[in-house]
Design a protein around this motif. Sequence first.
Motif, mmCIF file in Angstrom:
data_model
loop_
_atom_site.group_PDB
_atom_site.id
_atom_site.type_symbol
_atom_site.label_atom_id
_atom_site.label_comp_id
_atom_site.label_asym_id
_atom_site.label_seq_id
_atom_site.Cartn_x
_atom_site.Cartn_y
_atom_site.Cartn_z
ATOM 1 N N SER A 84 -27.867 41.426 15.035
ATOM 2 C CA SER A 84 -27.849 41.903 13.638
ATOM 3 C C SER A 84 -29.161 42.600 13.288
ATOM 4 N N LEU A 85 -29.551 43.511 14.136
ATOM 5 C CA LEU A 85 -30.838 44.176 13.960
ATOM 6 C C LEU A 85 -30.864 44.995 12.676
ATOM 7 N N LYS A 86 -32.054 45.018 12.065
ATOM 8 C CA LYS A 86 -32.268 45.753 10.827
ATOM 9 C C LYS A 86 -33.361 46.803 11.051
ATOM 10 N N ALA A 87 -33.404 47.783 10.182
ATOM 11 C CA ALA A 87 -34.414 48.830 10.300
ATOM 12 C C ALA A 87 -35.826 48.229 10.301
ATOM 13 N N GLU A 88 -36.012 47.177 9.525
ATOM 14 C CA GLU A 88 -37.342 46.553 9.432
ATOM 15 C C GLU A 88 -37.742 45.787 10.691
ATOM 16 N N ASP A 89 -36.833 45.680 11.652
ATOM 17 C CA ASP A 89 -37.193 45.087 12.942
ATOM 18 C C ASP A 89 -37.839 46.110 13.877
ATOM 19 N N THR A 90 -37.851 47.356 13.469
ATOM 20 C CA THR A 90 -38.465 48.403 14.292
ATOM 21 C C THR A 90 -39.939 48.102 14.522
ATOM 22 N N ALA A 91 -40.333 48.037 15.795
ATOM 23 C CA ALA A 91 -41.718 47.694 16.132
ATOM 24 C C ALA A 91 -41.903 47.748 17.637
ATOM 25 N N LEU A 92 -43.160 47.670 18.043
ATOM 26 C CA LEU A 92 -43.487 47.431 19.444
ATOM 27 C C LEU A 92 -43.494 45.916 19.633
ATOM 28 N N TYR A 93 -42.655 45.439 20.528
ATOM 29 C CA TYR A 93 -42.547 44.004 20.788
ATOM 30 C C TYR A 93 -43.287 43.684 22.082
ATOM 31 N N TYR A 94 -44.123 42.662 22.023
ATOM 32 C CA TYR A 94 -44.833 42.261 23.226
ATOM 33 C C TYR A 94 -44.842 40.746 23.349
ATOM 34 N N CYS A 95 -44.879 40.269 24.567
ATOM 35 C CA CYS A 95 -44.911 38.835 24.763
ATOM 36 C C CYS A 95 -46.326 38.371 25.025
ATOM 37 N N ALA A 96 -46.537 37.111 24.774
ATOM 38 C CA ALA A 96 -47.860 36.534 24.894
ATOM 39 C C ALA A 96 -47.761 35.129 25.462
ATOM 40 N N ALA A 97 -48.794 34.728 26.165
ATOM 41 C CA ALA A 97 -48.880 33.378 26.715
ATOM 42 C C ALA A 97 -50.055 32.671 26.069
ATOM 43 N N GLU A 98 -49.787 31.459 25.599
ATOM 44 C CA GLU A 98 -50.814 30.674 24.928
ATOM 45 C C GLU A 98 -50.930 29.320 25.584
ATOM 46 N N THR A 99 -52.155 28.858 25.745
ATOM 47 C CA THR A 99 -52.329 27.473 26.178
ATOM 48 C C THR A 99 -51.703 26.573 25.123
ATOM 49 N N PRO A 100 -50.825 25.635 25.529
ATOM 50 C CA PRO A 100 -50.164 24.786 24.529
ATOM 51 C C PRO A 100 -51.160 23.977 23.707
ATOM 52 N N PRO A 101 -50.791 23.647 22.452
ATOM 53 C CA PRO A 101 -49.523 23.956 21.783
ATOM 54 C C PRO A 101 -49.512 25.376 21.232
ATOM 55 N N CYS A 102 -48.336 25.841 20.830
ATOM 56 C CA CYS A 102 -48.214 27.169 20.240
ATOM 57 C C CYS A 102 -49.136 27.263 19.026
ATOM 58 N N GLY A 103 -49.756 28.434 18.873
ATOM 59 C CA GLY A 103 -50.658 28.642 17.754
ATOM 60 C C GLY A 103 -52.106 28.411 18.080
ATOM 61 N N SER A 104 -52.382 28.044 19.318
ATOM 62 C CA SER A 104 -53.766 27.752 19.695
ATOM 63 C C SER A 104 -54.543 28.994 20.075
ATOM 64 N N GLY A 105 -53.844 30.128 20.167
ATOM 65 C CA GLY A 105 -54.543 31.362 20.514
ATOM 66 C C GLY A 105 -53.991 31.983 21.773
ATOM 67 N N THR A 106 -53.939 33.312 21.807
ATOM 68 C CA THR A 106 -53.324 34.034 22.920
ATOM 69 C C THR A 106 -54.284 34.130 24.096
ATOM 70 N N ASP A 107 -53.766 33.766 25.259
ATOM 71 C CA ASP A 107 -54.547 33.900 26.477
ATOM 72 C C ASP A 107 -54.245 35.219 27.185
ATOM 73 N N TYR A 108 -52.950 35.594 27.191
ATOM 74 C CA TYR A 108 -52.530 36.823 27.866
ATOM 75 C C TYR A 108 -51.447 37.489 27.034
ATOM 76 N N PHE A 109 -51.380 38.812 27.116
ATOM 77 C CA PHE A 109 -50.302 39.534 26.470
ATOM 78 C C PHE A 109 -49.976 40.784 27.267
ATOM 79 N N GLY A 110 -48.746 41.271 27.092
ATOM 80 C CA GLY A 110 -48.291 42.443 27.814
ATOM 81 C C GLY A 110 -48.495 43.714 27.011
ATOM 82 N N GLN A 111 -47.993 44.820 27.551
ATOM 83 C CA GLN A 111 -48.172 46.128 26.914
ATOM 84 C C GLN A 111 -47.099 46.416 25.877
ATOM 85 N N GLY A 112 -46.000 45.725 25.949
ATOM 86 C CA GLY A 112 -44.982 45.871 24.923
ATOM 87 C C GLY A 112 -43.825 46.766 25.313
#
Length: 119
Positions: A84-112
Motif C-alpha cells: 500500500s505504498l504512498k507518494a510520501e514513502d518516496t525516499a532513498l532506503y538504506y539498511c543499517a546494523a546496530e549493536t543491540p539493542p536497537c537505538g544504540s547507534g548505527t555501526d554500519y550502513f549501506g548505500q541505499g
Amino acid sequence: QMQLVESGGDSVQAGGSLTLSCVASGDSISNYCMAWNRQAPGKEHDGVAAIDSDGTTMYIDSVKGRFRISRDNAKNIVYLEMNSLKAEDTALYYCAAETPPCGSGTDYFGQGTQVTVSA
C-alpha cells in the motif's frame, strides 16, 4: 567490518508493493539489530523499521500495518516488505546494523536503494 548492499528499489504507482533486500557480508547479522532507514529529498533521515537480535520488531507509525521487516540469519539478509505504498514513502532506503539493542547507534550502513511512488 560489515558491508551492506541494498536492492529492490523501483518506481511504482501508489497502492503498489515492493520488497527491499539488504545483503550483509563480513559479519553475521545475527549479532546486530538490523534497521531500515530512509531519506526523502530535502528531509532528515528517518528510521522506518527495525528488528532486534531477538526478533523484536518496531515500526514508525506511518508504516505500521503496511511494512514488514524480517531477517534470514542463515542467508545474512534483511528484508523490508512494503505494501500500500504512498507518494510520501518516496525516499532513498538504506539498511543499517546496530549493536543491540536497537537505538544504540548505527555501526554500519549501506548505500541505499531508491523507492519512488507516483500518485
